[in-house]
Design a protein around this motif. Sequence first.
Motif, mmCIF file in Angstrom:
data_model
loop_
_atom_site.group_PDB
_atom_site.id
_atom_site.type_symbol
_atom_site.label_atom_id
_atom_site.label_comp_id
_atom_site.label_asym_id
_atom_site.label_seq_id
_atom_site.Cartn_x
_atom_site.Cartn_y
_atom_site.Cartn_z
ATOM 1 N N THR A 33 0.813 -1.217 0.000
ATOM 2 C CA THR A 33 0.000 0.000 0.000
ATOM 3 C C THR A 33 0.843 1.263 0.000
ATOM 4 O O THR A 33 0.386 2.298 -0.461
ATOM 5 C CB THR A 33 -0.934 0.030 1.226
ATOM 6 O OG1 THR A 33 -0.145 -0.063 2.409
ATOM 7 C CG2 THR A 33 -1.944 -1.100 1.159
ATOM 8 N N SER A 34 2.055 1.195 0.534
ATOM 9 C CA SER A 34 2.920 2.365 0.516
ATOM 10 C C SER A 34 4.366 1.931 0.546
ATOM 11 O O SER A 34 4.703 0.849 1.015
ATOM 12 C CB SER A 34 2.635 3.257 1.728
ATOM 13 O OG SER A 34 3.004 2.594 2.926
ATOM 14 N N GLY A 35 5.206 2.775 0.021
ATOM 15 C CA GLY A 35 6.638 2.534 0.040
ATOM 16 C C GLY A 35 7.344 3.858 0.205
ATOM 17 O O GLY A 35 6.800 4.917 -0.123
ATOM 18 N N ALA A 36 8.545 3.812 0.739
ATOM 19 C CA ALA A 36 9.384 5.004 0.822
ATOM 20 C C ALA A 36 10.328 4.939 -0.373
ATOM 21 O O ALA A 36 11.055 3.960 -0.545
ATOM 22 C CB ALA A 36 10.160 5.019 2.135
ATOM 23 N N TYR A 37 10.287 5.955 -1.190
ATOM 24 C CA TYR A 37 11.077 5.974 -2.416
ATOM 25 C C TYR A 37 12.029 7.161 -2.430
ATOM 26 O O TYR A 37 11.639 8.286 -2.111
ATOM 27 C CB TYR A 37 10.173 6.086 -3.648
ATOM 28 C CG TYR A 37 9.332 4.863 -3.879
ATOM 29 C CD1 TYR A 37 9.837 3.777 -4.585
ATOM 30 C CD2 TYR A 37 8.040 4.783 -3.383
ATOM 31 C CE1 TYR A 37 9.059 2.649 -4.795
ATOM 32 C CE2 TYR A 37 7.268 3.661 -3.588
ATOM 33 C CZ TYR A 37 7.792 2.596 -4.297
ATOM 34 O OH TYR A 37 7.028 1.480 -4.496
ATOM 35 N N LEU A 38 13.260 6.883 -2.831
ATOM 36 C CA LEU A 38 14.204 7.932 -3.161
ATOM 37 C C LEU A 38 13.958 8.207 -4.636
ATOM 38 O O LEU A 38 14.092 7.309 -5.472
ATOM 39 C CB LEU A 38 15.635 7.445 -2.912
ATOM 40 C CG LEU A 38 16.758 8.390 -3.285
ATOM 41 C CD1 LEU A 38 16.662 9.690 -2.484
ATOM 42 C CD2 LEU A 38 18.106 7.730 -3.028
ATOM 43 N N LYS A 39 13.514 9.418 -4.951
ATOM 44 C CA LYS A 39 13.152 9.765 -6.327
ATOM 45 C C LYS A 39 14.185 10.741 -6.873
ATOM 46 O O LYS A 39 14.506 11.740 -6.233
ATOM 47 C CB LYS A 39 11.757 10.364 -6.360
ATOM 48 C CG LYS A 39 10.688 9.356 -5.906
ATOM 49 C CD LYS A 39 9.324 9.962 -5.762
ATOM 50 C CE LYS A 39 8.700 10.231 -7.095
ATOM 51 N NZ LYS A 39 7.303 10.695 -6.977
#
Length: 158
Positions: A33-39
């Motif tokens: 449902t959610s993720g922490a992303y380095l964009k």
Amino acid sequence: MARPVANFSDALGGIDQSMLDSVSELDDVRRMTSGAYLKIGALHGVTVEIEAPLEATGDVPSLVRQGLVIRCLLPKAIPLPALSESLQGGEAGRLIRTILSGHRLELTAEGGRGVLTRGAEQARNRLHHHLFELAAAAFAPFPVIATPALSGLEAAAV
């Protein structure tokens, strides 16, 4: 002249450890449902965001699909201090700089497309590996301290 230190720690603005700890497990991306992303992106800059891995349609977000933004999933519970240090002149900062310098954009009136040079692609792969190493280091067992073996009488006395 030496290149200035790559400091991307401002990408963590507004992110705290509880946010990194509360993202979904990676076991099944479609149910995540959610993720922490380095964009990372030549137009986007560098940010850390908590977001769904897929759009409501079930597709990868269009900016990622088009290559305009490169996303690196941060492992669940990655230690914020270690991540910040790495972004602030450490290995992650160096790799991000390489990715940004090799992110080539083709912009048109209809949209755009982004591609990575071979060196930037390799840096992205190393960045993924580095991020998982940061998380694994936080959970590594304490080193075993070697002690001399005690004889039977000495052990009984202890």
